[in-house]
Design an enzyme around this catalytic site. Structure first.
Site, PDB file in Angstrom:
ATOM      1  N   GLU A 130       0.345 -15.908  -2.454  1.00 51.93           N
ATOM      2  CA  GLU A 130       1.445 -16.156  -2.093  1.00 51.93           C
ATOM      3  C   GLU A 130       2.534 -14.856  -1.924  1.00 51.93           C
ATOM      4  OE1 GLU A 130       2.846 -19.561  -0.907  1.00 51.93           O
ATOM      5  OE2 GLU A 130       3.901 -17.735  -0.155  1.00 51.93           O
ATOM      6  N   LYS A 206       1.171  -8.112   6.578  1.00 53.55           N
ATOM      7  CA  LYS A 206       1.658  -9.516   6.461  1.00 53.55           C
ATOM      8  C   LYS A 206       1.584 -10.562   7.548  1.00 53.55           C
ATOM      9  CE  LYS A 206       4.982  -7.548   3.025  1.00 53.55           C
ATOM     10  NZ  LYS A 206       6.265  -7.089   2.790  1.00 53.55           N
TER      11      LYS A 206
HETATM   12  N1  HSE Z   1       7.525  -2.943   0.518  1.00 49.57           N
HETATM   13  C1  HSE Z   1       7.618  -4.175   0.759  1.00 49.57           C
HETATM   14  C2  HSE Z   1       8.820  -4.559   1.568  1.00 49.57           C
HETATM   15  C3  HSE Z   1       7.300  -5.141  -0.576  1.00 49.57           C
HETATM   16  O1  HSE Z   1       9.653  -3.725   1.390  1.00 49.57           O
HETATM   17  O2  HSE Z   1       8.786  -5.988   2.004  1.00 49.57           O
HETATM   18  C4  HSE Z   1       7.327  -6.768  -0.380  1.00 49.57           C
HETATM   19  O3  HSE Z   1       6.047  -6.822   0.186  1.00 49.57           O
END
Ligand code: HSE
Ligand code: NDP
Length: 432
Positions: A130, A206
């Site tokens: 998650e 992501k």
């Molecule tokens: N470096 C990532 C961001 C951390 O700034 O979203 C969270 O996944």
């Protein structure tokens, strides 16, 4: 009946120490809610001498993550080290040893999710992730479970806290890019290699995870169009504002009527009236459209110690539940209802095009002629009164066109003698 489950933390940096801290803070509450007491048995770090911002007993610390796997009192390992090759080996070994796995490592899952979940399925071991997407927002659980009765029409998201923080600081405080990035690093938002945040790849990792989960097959990173925010200037933010838009790093995931999938991450002009336009700072948001549910919106902190550890704690509860009542398919269900990812060149949108051109009569006609010749229609033109190094900016918005065709037209424009700077081409999203 209360159950105690031993866990091992691989990594005690921003996220790992946050998980430990918040487990101490809310462990009793979690135990009341789940019936499980989580006991941290060992913590693996790289350097035992490194000063720690969160206190934990010295005897817990070790330097070999493999010892977490070898310890029979540990049933769940939490990978929070970052990187790719080393955590991949670690997670493989953990699965083979029958340990449940939790990870926040989106780069690893985007590149090796297929093999990790194939192995997990074969060994009937749970892998939860998650925290890998959108920090504290429970979007994985929503897409995997709450929306199981939906076909996903589209998912649009602001998925990188660091780049959203930078764009917000450039817009609201007039900061330059570098100091804004420095602030994000200090606040613990950025990756160990912040290039991933600004070049779009962290958000792309992501987006790959979300798209794969939504459409039931692992999306190849090479099929994703990825552009970063590093080329966006303060002037672009101002021009977009004049046109009624904000510039955000938007992940666009959608299926077309032939069930082909499009996954793109790029700085994108979105109407100021759209809800994603007011998502600022480290906040992330994900707008999911399903054929049954319609529009939904998820909002929360996308990076940082506490929001990310909140997601890991949720996974811990789920991993414990899966240990207590074993079930099939923990983490990722594949199916073949959707086909391919379509080539980025075929994706269609409107565009923002910024050129630096010679300040003389006939230039605008030449630009318009070139675009017209390529079959690309102009929506609007603004020519602000400012000069930079022998050129004036010319900003155009352009009708829907395939990205490949638009890129070719931009390259043709760049080769014209009247065009003095590299064209900047950005997508515009209307969310229709
Ligand atoms: N470096 C990532 C961001 C951390 O700034 O979203 C969270 O996944
Ligand atoms: P940090 O760099 O702050 O922490 C990494 C930790 O892992 C450190 O404690 C380090 O040890 C340890 N470590 C690294 N390599 C090894 C190794 N070979 N053996 C043992 N320990 C090792 O990273 P973050 O906490 O920021 O990120 C961790 C993961 O979470 C990454 O995958 C990241 O992408 C992800 N993530 C991060 C978010 C955030 O907001 N920071 C949000 C969501 C996900 P030592 O302390 O001794 O150097």
């Amino acid at each position: 009946m209360k159950t105690e489950i031993g866990i091992g933390l691989a990594g005690f940096g921003t996220v790992g120490s946050g998980v430990y801290k918040n487990l101490i803070r809310n462990g009793a509450l979690i135990e009341e809610r789940t019936g499980v007491a989580f006991a941290v048995r060992r913590i693996a770090v790289k350097d035992l001498a490194e000063p720690r911002k969160v206190d934990a007993p010295d005897e817990l610390f070790i330097t070999s993550p493999d010892d977490l796997i070898a310890d029979p009192s540990i049933r769940i390992v939490i990978e929070l080290m970052g990187g790719i090759e080393f955590p991949l080996k670690f997670i493989r070994k953990a699965i083979l040893a029958g340990k449940s796995v939790i990870t926040a490592n989106k780069a690893l899952l985007a590149e090796h999710g297929k093999e990790i979940f194939e192995l997990a399925k074969e060994k009937n071991v749970a892998v939860f992730y998650e925290a890998a997407v959108a920090g504290g927002i429970p979007i994985i659980k929503a897409v995997r479970e709450a929306f199981v009765g939906n076909r996903f029409e589209s998912i649009h998201g602001i998925l990188n806290g660091t780049s959203n923080y930078i764009l917000t600081r450039m817009t609201d405080a007039g900061l330059d890019f570098s100091p804004a990035l420095g602030e994000a690093q200090k606040l613990g938002y950025a990756e160990a290699d912040p290039a991933l945040d600004v070049n779009g790849w962290d958000a792309a990792h992501k987006a790959i995870i979300l798209a794969s989960l939504a459409y039931g097959f692992w999306v190849e990173p090479s099929k994703v169009l990825v552009e970063g925010i590093e080329k966006v200037t303060a002037s672009d933010i101002r021009f977009a504002d004049e046109l009624g838009y904000r510039i955000k790093l938007i992940a666009t995931i959608k299926a077309d009527d032939k069930d082909e999938i499009e996954v793109r991450v790029a700085p994108t002009l979105i109407p100021k009236s759209h809800v994603l336009a007011s998502v600022n700072g480290v906040f992330n948001a994900v707008a999911v459209r399903g054929d049954v549910v319609g529009e939904t919106l998820f909002y929360g902190r996308g990076a940082g110690q506490d929001p990310t550890s909140s997601a890991v704690l949720g996974d811990l509860a789920e991993a414990a539940a899966a240990l207590i009542s074993p079930r099939e398919s923990c983490g990722f269900a594949t199916h073949d209802l959707y086909g391919e990812c379509k080539p980025a060149a075929d994706s269609i949108s409107k565009y923002y095009l910024r050129l630096g051109v010679e300040d003389r009569p006939g230039v605008l006609a030449q630009i318009a002629g070139t675009l017209g010749g390529a079959g690309i229609g102009i929506l609007s033109v603004i020519q602000p009164e400012s000069h930079t190094e022998g050129s004036v900016p010319l900003v155009l918005t352009l009708h829907d066109a395939p990205y490949g065709k638009m890129q070719t037209a931009a390259a043709t424009l760049a080769s014209l003698p009247c065009v003095k700077t590299e064209p900047l081409l950005l997508h515009m999203e209307s969310f229709s």
